[in-house]
Design a protein around this motif. Structure first.
Motif, mmCIF file in Angstrom:
data_model
loop_
_atom_site.group_PDB
_atom_site.id
_atom_site.type_symbol
_atom_site.label_atom_id
_atom_site.label_comp_id
_atom_site.label_asym_id
_atom_site.label_seq_id
_atom_site.Cartn_x
_atom_site.Cartn_y
_atom_site.Cartn_z
ATOM 1 N N MET A 244 0.831 -1.205 0.000
ATOM 2 C CA MET A 244 0.000 0.000 0.000
ATOM 3 C C MET A 244 0.867 1.258 0.000
ATOM 4 S SD MET A 244 -3.131 -0.974 2.619
ATOM 5 C CE MET A 244 -3.777 0.702 2.532
ATOM 6 N N SER A 245 1.938 1.232 0.782
ATOM 7 C CA SER A 245 2.853 2.385 0.830
ATOM 8 C C SER A 245 3.547 2.597 -0.508
ATOM 9 C CB SER A 245 3.899 2.168 1.926
ATOM 10 O OG SER A 245 3.302 2.202 3.204
ATOM 11 N N LEU A 246 3.891 1.501 -1.168
ATOM 12 C CA LEU A 246 4.526 1.602 -2.487
ATOM 13 C C LEU A 246 3.547 2.198 -3.497
ATOM 14 C CD1 LEU A 246 6.947 1.056 -4.331
ATOM 15 C CD2 LEU A 246 6.095 -1.287 -4.632
ATOM 16 N N ASN A 247 2.332 1.730 -3.508
ATOM 17 C CA ASN A 247 1.308 2.260 -4.422
ATOM 18 C C ASN A 247 1.035 3.737 -4.161
ATOM 19 O OD1 ASN A 247 0.561 0.133 -6.204
ATOM 20 N ND2 ASN A 247 -0.518 -0.896 -4.524
ATOM 21 N N ALA A 248 1.166 4.137 -2.888
ATOM 22 C CA ALA A 248 0.900 5.536 -2.522
ATOM 23 C C ALA A 248 2.109 6.437 -2.738
ATOM 24 C CB ALA A 248 0.456 5.608 -1.066
ATOM 25 N N GLY A 249 3.225 5.875 -3.172
ATOM 26 C CA GLY A 249 4.420 6.668 -3.425
ATOM 27 C C GLY A 249 5.199 7.047 -2.181
#
Length: 257
Positions: A177-182
């Motif tokens: 989720m953190s990766l998708n959120a940048g």
């Protein structure tokens, strides 16, 4: 009463007492054996590691390692009760007696062997690095990137050795989720788990795999306390592998290499 008769009666009493003791010993042994059949071993598992363990639509823990436990029960009669726990709390739960066994895609490492015993390894993984598609992240600039891995895992230690910007995550799903959120640049996880998350996230991709430097996934036990149980479980795993049943389970979860 003659001396001979007294001696005979005394001998008879001792004989009967001895028989009673033998019967009591046999009953005690039988009761202990029967009681051992009713032992249910408490298993801790972090049900956020698909396809090894995860929660289905009914909030029930399922997955490859749960199937493995079920097959071991069929082979040995050993019973297990699985509870969902955080991964970073599994070894401490073993040490405090809250659980008897930890099974959660746990790698058998030399460091962990200082405090726990392991079964034979039954699956071999790699460290897998995930980035957003189109990202400039590559194996040569990782030391400058924010790398997230699940807290308490081998990958968390690997991330710390690569960059000073290591960011622990509660679980792999949170890291994704953190990766998708940048918020981060890379997720580092076990290869089979990473592949599962990539199936659900088409905007992400793997860009690097490296050996994890361990003996593979195994079940963990508090050190020095379950030698006979480990032998029985190892024998059951051997039997499953030789019969082909183990490969069928791997196929079911897309784990066959």
């Amino acid at each position: 009463m003659s001396k001979i008769l007294k001696f005979f009666m005394a001998s008879l009493v001792l004989f009967l007492l001895g028989c009673g003791d033998d019967a009591n010993k046999k009953n005690t042994a039988n009761n202990a054996e029967e009681a051992s059949k009713n032992v249910v071993y408490k298993v801790g598992s972090s049900a956020d590691y698909p396809p090894f363990e995860y929660l289905d639509e009914n909030n029930k823990i399922v997955g490859f390692e749960i199937d493995l436990l079920n097959e071991i029960t069929k082979k040995t009669g050993i019973k297990f009760d699985v509870a969902n726990m955080s991964f970073d709390g599994l070894i401490s739960a073993l040490k405090t007696g809250k659980i008897d066994i930890a099974i959660s895609g746990m790698s058998a490492t030399d460091e962990r062997r200082k405090s726990v015993d392991f079964t034979k390894p039954y699956y071999f993984s790699e460290n897998l690095f995930i980035r957003k598609k189109g990202s400039d992240v590559n194996k040569d600039n990782l030391k400058d990137k924010k790398i997230s891995a699940q807290v308490g895992t081998l990958q968390e230690e690997a991330a710390k050795s690569i960059t000073t910007k290591s960011i622990p995550a509660e679980n792999v799903a949170a890291a994704i989720m953190s990766l998708n959120a940048g918020k981060i640049d890379v997720v580092l996880t076990d290869s089979p788990i990473g592949v599962e998350y990539l199936k659900q996230n088409p905007d992400l991709e793997e860009f690097l795999r490296v050996p994890d430097g361990t003996e593979g996934f195994a079940m963990a036990f508090d050190k020095g306390k379950h030698a006979e149980l480990i032998k029985k479980i190892d024998a059951a795993i051997d039997e499953l592998q030789k019969s082909g049943e183990f490969d069928k389970m791997l196929d079911k979860y897309g784990l066959k290499k």
